[in-house]
Enzyme design. Structure first.
Site, short mmCIF file in Angstrom:
data_model
loop_
_atom_site.label_atom_id
_atom_site.label_comp_id
_atom_site.label_asym_id
_atom_site.label_seq_id
_atom_site.Cartn_x
_atom_site.Cartn_y
_atom_site.Cartn_z
N ARG A 93 -94.36 11.05 30.64
CA ARG A 93 -93.37 12.79 30.41
C ARG A 93 -92.38 12.90 31.93
O ARG A 93 -91.76 13.71 31.84
CB ARG A 93 -95.00 13.26 30.56
CG ARG A 93 -95.81 14.20 29.52
CD ARG A 93 -97.04 15.00 29.85
NE ARG A 93 -96.16 16.43 29.91
CZ ARG A 93 -97.14 17.20 30.90
NH1 ARG A 93 -98.59 17.18 30.80
NH2 ARG A 93 -96.68 18.74 31.39
N CYS A 152 -97.38 18.55 39.02
CA CYS A 152 -97.15 17.71 37.73
C CYS A 152 -96.88 18.76 37.03
O CYS A 152 -95.42 19.32 36.72
CB CYS A 152 -98.94 18.56 37.86
SG CYS A 152 -99.73 19.55 38.31
#
Length: 278
Positions: free
Chosen positions: A179, A235
């Site tokens: 990611r 995050c």
């Protein structure tokens, strides 16, 4: 282990202590009812359930990320229903390698309650050790928790942009490497990472069984950041970033701040309301 962690054996020995409150934080981002269902089927005796989206977050808006921080007064009211007082030790657990328990841990400390820890190994370690579980929902208790937030522990998008030019600040992306590199993005509309961010995946804090690595291992892991004056952690939505902050704290690094909106807030400024990239 540390003031931030308790073992399953310690918790089992202290079940029923008047000064202990247990928070079951199990959750699944892809099935948001799963945690509540698992709690109903069985949980550590005396544990109250805290839902990520109902209790540990406030409603989503256009900006601010997928899991904005909860309203302090509303969250305090929920803690008071669990019997939390200034003397209470709150122990949070999940079954996702601290993904949600660390969010609870961080929120309580953000609101001025330092007597909070996570359960090493989570629910799985407790069950595998043969300790008792129950499906009995504990009754409400009377607490007197009063929130005293640390606003300096939180940054927004503007502060992150300003920090990009600060050589004394490190911006940490806590998501998994794929990611971070932009190879996949299963949740948010845009893949990639904040320019200048370095990748320290939250999963590296614990082993595959959800047990925290040793203090020495965590100190070695975070050593490259030891001299930074400020460490901003993000995050996807400000949840698993708290796992990195937990690991940093165990390693003795407390100069951390949470970008609460995280990548979901950052990229919300890069897409149109219908999720088309701008």
């Amino acid at each position: 282990m540390t003031p931030y962690v308790v073992t399953a054996s310690w918790l089992a020995e202290h079940l029923g202590d008047a000064a202990l409150v247990i928070a079951d934080c199990r959750f699944d981002l892809m099935d948001t009812t799963r945690g509540q269902q698992e709690y109903a089927q069985g949980h550590i005796p005396g544990a109250y359930y805290l839902d990520l989206e109902q209790d540990l977050s406030s409603p989503r808006q256009q900006h601010g990320g997928r899991h904005p921080l909860p309203d302090p007064e509303k969250f305090a009211a929920r803690l008071n229903q669990m019997g939390v007082t200034p003397e209470t030790l709150v122990v949070a657990y999940d079954d996702s390698r601290f993904a949600y328990a660390a969010r609870c841990w961080w929120l309580l400390r953000w609101l001025g309650h330092d007597r909070v820890a996570v359960l090493d190994g989570g629910y799985r370690a407790y069950v595998e050790a043969g300790y008792p579980v129950t499906n009995v929902i504990p009754p409400p208790r009377q607490g007197n928790f009063k929130p005293h937030p640390h606003p300096e522990w939180v940054v927004d998008r503007a502060a992150v942009i300003a920090a990009q030019a600060d050589p004394q600040t490190v911006i940490v992306d806590a998501r998994e490497p794929r990611r971070y590199r932009g190879e996949i993005e299963p949740i948010d509309p845009i893949a990639g990472h904040i320019p200048g961010a370095v990748n320290y995946p939250w999963q590296a804090i614990a082993d595959e069984h959800g047990r925290l690595k040793s203090v020495a291992e965590l100190q070695a892991y975070w050593q490259p950041l030891a001299d930074a004056q400020q460490i901003i952690v993000y995050c996807g939505s400000g949840v698993t970033a708290c796992v990195d902050i937990l690991g940093l704290a165990i390693a003795g690094l407390h100069q951390t701040k949470l970008y609460a909106g995280s990548w979901s807030d950052w990229c919300s400024y890069l897409v149109a309301p219908d999720n088309r990239s701008l």
